[in-house]
Design an enzyme around this catalytic site. Structure first.
Site, PDB file in Angstrom:
ATOM      1  N   ASP A  54       0.814  -1.219   0.000  1.00 51.52           N
ATOM      2  CA  ASP A  54       0.000   0.000   0.000  1.00 51.52           C
ATOM      3  C   ASP A  54       0.848   1.270   0.000  1.00 51.52           C
ATOM      4  O   ASP A  54       2.067   1.225   0.232  1.00 51.52           O
ATOM      5  CB  ASP A  54      -0.961   0.008   1.211  1.00 51.52           C
ATOM      6  CG  ASP A  54      -0.327  -0.545   2.485  1.00 51.52           C
ATOM      7  OD1 ASP A  54       0.913  -0.510   2.603  1.00 51.52           O
ATOM      8  OD2 ASP A  54      -1.077  -1.013   3.354  1.00 51.52           O
ATOM      9  N   GLU A 107      -9.712  -2.048   5.412  1.00 56.26           N
ATOM     10  CA  GLU A 107     -10.344  -1.816   6.710  1.00 56.26           C
ATOM     11  C   GLU A 107     -11.600  -2.683   6.837  1.00 56.26           C
ATOM     12  O   GLU A 107     -12.093  -3.226   5.835  1.00 56.26           O
ATOM     13  CB  GLU A 107     -10.710  -0.329   6.836  1.00 56.26           C
ATOM     14  CG  GLU A 107      -9.531   0.635   6.689  1.00 56.26           C
ATOM     15  CD  GLU A 107      -8.607   0.678   7.917  1.00 56.26           C
ATOM     16  OE1 GLU A 107      -8.629  -0.262   8.739  1.00 56.26           O
ATOM     17  OE2 GLU A 107      -7.843   1.667   8.038  1.00 56.26           O
TER      18      GLU A 107
END
Ligand code: F6R
Length: 224
Positions: free
Chosen positions: A56, A132
């Site tokens: 990421d 998430e």
């Protein structure tokens, strides 16, 4: 913990020098990178034919911003070993077209034959990469909105808490699950509840890491 993971990575590269490594940032893998650099300096491993893809990168940060993950990787790993710069991939969080950037990242991973060994950390909320709670298990590389708790936890790397970006580009859950082998590192008492949930909680998008129980080759390495 770090030495064990570094040895596993060295073994991977000895077996297959052109391995594709999936890499993580954050506090947890710092010792892992130190141990890998040590092994490189001892002549035990070469990265000359290896290719890396990081999980990421924050949206909106320049690569030379000290809080960017590109900067982290340069500081802690890339510049200490013989990886070729063109073999080190992170998403570009400053791309003009972020959607195209995500698609291109996914295509680049596939064009290298997929990830052979993926290193993961875990968030206390169960995130892997920046996936998430609530992220689809079918997700590919995408633009993620960071949970407020994640932004607070990562605020220590930024001048002020408000400077933490609200978005990141992250490999998706499905991208991670396509890796042939996964090593998840977790460090410290505060990660124990997340590991408990990973081990025995219901497999659910509400706690993304639980999907790892469906992967055929995952090793969880815990250190105090
Ligand atoms: C980092 C990443 C995150 C971290 C996780 C744990 O590239 O994708 O999922 O692995 O937030 O972070 P630390 O290691 O700082 O506790």
């Amino acid at each position: 913990m770090s030495a064990w993971a570094a040895n596993a990575c060295v073994q991977q590269l000895q077996d297959q020098p052109d391995s594709v490594l999936g890499l993580a940032t954050g506090g947890t893998p710092l010792g892992f990178y130190r141990a890998l650099v040590d092994r490189y300096k001892q002549g035990l491993v070469s990265f000359a034919d290896a290719v890396t893809f990081n999980l990421d990168e924050y949206v909106g940060l320049d690569p030379d911003n000290p809080a960017s993950y590109r900067y982290y990787m340069e500081q802690h790993f890339f510049r200490h070993v013989d990886l070729l710069p063109e073999h080190c991939h992170l998403p570009n969080g400053k791309a003009a077209d972020l959607v195209a950037e995500c698609e291109g990242y996914e295509t680049a991973i596939a064009s290298h034959g997929g990830i052979d060994l993926q290193i993961l950390g875990i968030g206390v909320n169960g995130h892997i990469g920046f996936n998430e709670p609530g992220t689809a298990f079918s997700s590919k590389t995408h633009i993620a909105t960071l949970a407020e708790s994640t932004r607070r936890q990562n605020a220590r790397y930024f001048p002020t808490p408000d400077d933490v970006p609200t978005e990141a580009i992250t490999m998706g859950i499905d991208t991670i699950m396509q890796a042939k082998k996964i090593i998840l590192l977790a460090f410290g008492e505060h990660k124990k509840p997340a590991l408990e949930h990973l081990k025995s909680g219901r497999i659910s998008e509400d706690f993304p890491a639980t999907i790892l129980r469906k992967h055929a080759d995952v090793t969880v390495v815990y250190g105090k």
